[in-house]
Design an enzyme around this catalytic site. Sequence first.
Site, PDB file in Angstrom:
ATOM      1  N   ASN A 209       0.806  -1.222   0.000  1.00 18.09           N
ATOM      2  CA  ASN A 209       0.000   0.000   0.000  1.00 18.09           C
ATOM      3  C   ASN A 209       0.838   1.272   0.000  1.00 18.09           C
ATOM      4  O   ASN A 209       0.306   2.368   0.087  1.00 18.09           O
ATOM      5  CB  ASN A 209      -0.980  -0.001   1.173  1.00 18.09           C
ATOM      6  CG  ASN A 209      -0.291  -0.054   2.521  1.00 18.09           C
ATOM      7  OD1 ASN A 209       0.848  -0.500   2.621  1.00 18.09           O
ATOM      8  ND2 ASN A 209      -0.967   0.382   3.557  1.00 18.09           N
ATOM      9  N   CYS A 210       2.144   1.152  -0.133  1.00 19.99           N
ATOM     10  CA  CYS A 210       3.062   2.294  -0.143  1.00 19.99           C
ATOM     11  C   CYS A 210       3.040   2.954  -1.528  1.00 19.99           C
ATOM     12  O   CYS A 210       3.204   2.290  -2.550  1.00 19.99           O
ATOM     13  CB  CYS A 210       4.470   1.812   0.203  1.00 19.99           C
ATOM     14  SG  CYS A 210       5.749   3.054  -0.016  1.00 19.99           S
ATOM     15  N   ASP A 211       2.870   4.269  -1.561  1.00 20.55           N
ATOM     16  CA  ASP A 211       2.842   4.993  -2.834  1.00 20.55           C
ATOM     17  C   ASP A 211       4.157   4.876  -3.596  1.00 20.55           C
ATOM     18  O   ASP A 211       4.163   4.778  -4.825  1.00 20.55           O
ATOM     19  CB  ASP A 211       2.510   6.469  -2.607  1.00 20.55           C
ATOM     20  CG  ASP A 211       1.061   6.682  -2.196  1.00 20.55           C
ATOM     21  OD1 ASP A 211       0.218   5.797  -2.463  1.00 20.55           O
ATOM     22  OD2 ASP A 211       0.766   7.745  -1.608  1.00 20.55           O
TER      23      ASP A 211
ATOM     24  N   ILE B  61       6.251   2.380  -3.490  1.00 21.83           N
ATOM     25  CA  ILE B  61       6.265   1.021  -4.057  1.00 21.83           C
ATOM     26  C   ILE B  61       5.471   1.001  -5.361  1.00 21.83           C
ATOM     27  O   ILE B  61       5.916   0.456  -6.370  1.00 21.83           O
ATOM     28  CB  ILE B  61       5.678  -0.010  -3.050  1.00 21.83           C
ATOM     29  CG1 ILE B  61       6.595  -0.183  -1.847  1.00 21.83           C
ATOM     30  CG2 ILE B  61       5.354  -1.335  -3.730  1.00 21.83           C
ATOM     31  CD1 ILE B  61       7.812  -1.033  -2.073  1.00 21.83           C
ATOM     32  N   LYS B  62       4.296   1.604  -5.332  1.00 22.99           N
ATOM     33  CA  LYS B  62       3.440   1.624  -6.527  1.00 22.99           C
ATOM     34  C   LYS B  62       4.126   2.332  -7.686  1.00 22.99           C
ATOM     35  O   LYS B  62       4.058   1.875  -8.833  1.00 22.99           O
ATOM     36  CB  LYS B  62       2.098   2.280  -6.201  1.00 22.99           C
ATOM     37  CG  LYS B  62       1.245   1.444  -5.266  1.00 22.99           C
ATOM     38  CD  LYS B  62      -0.013   2.180  -4.864  1.00 22.99           C
ATOM     39  CE  LYS B  62      -0.787   1.386  -3.821  1.00 22.99           C
ATOM     40  NZ  LYS B  62      -1.976   2.107  -3.345  1.00 22.99           N
TER      41      LYS B  62
END
Length: 116
Positions: free
Chosen positions: A10-12, A14-15
């Site tokens: 859910n880390c931005d 990471i995305k």
Amino acid sequence: MTTIMYGIPNCDTIKKAQKWLNENNIPFSFHDYRKDGLDEQLLAQMYTTSNWDQLLNKRSTSYRALTDQQKETLDENTVSPLFIEFPTLIKRPVVVHQGVAIVGFNIKNYQQFFAV
């Protein structure tokens, strides 16, 4: 050799890194610290390519929640159990490609790292 991204889904950041890897046709597997675990063995592998202070995310809520005494006495021995207990203390993502790691996400750094 495979490319592995370590982090939490859910880390931005990471995305963004996942999107960049996909857009550049770089296959990777994702290791979710919470789902797939983080133990001493995996941490030891990370230490072969990155120092503990490179991995430490001083901007995280988990870091801010540490006591002043904990922050002042951080070293590889004291931070390792904290990394395992609170994986969000580790900067995201950690990407290991051909035995070398890159920590965090920056497009220019990724272009150089993956020679895209």
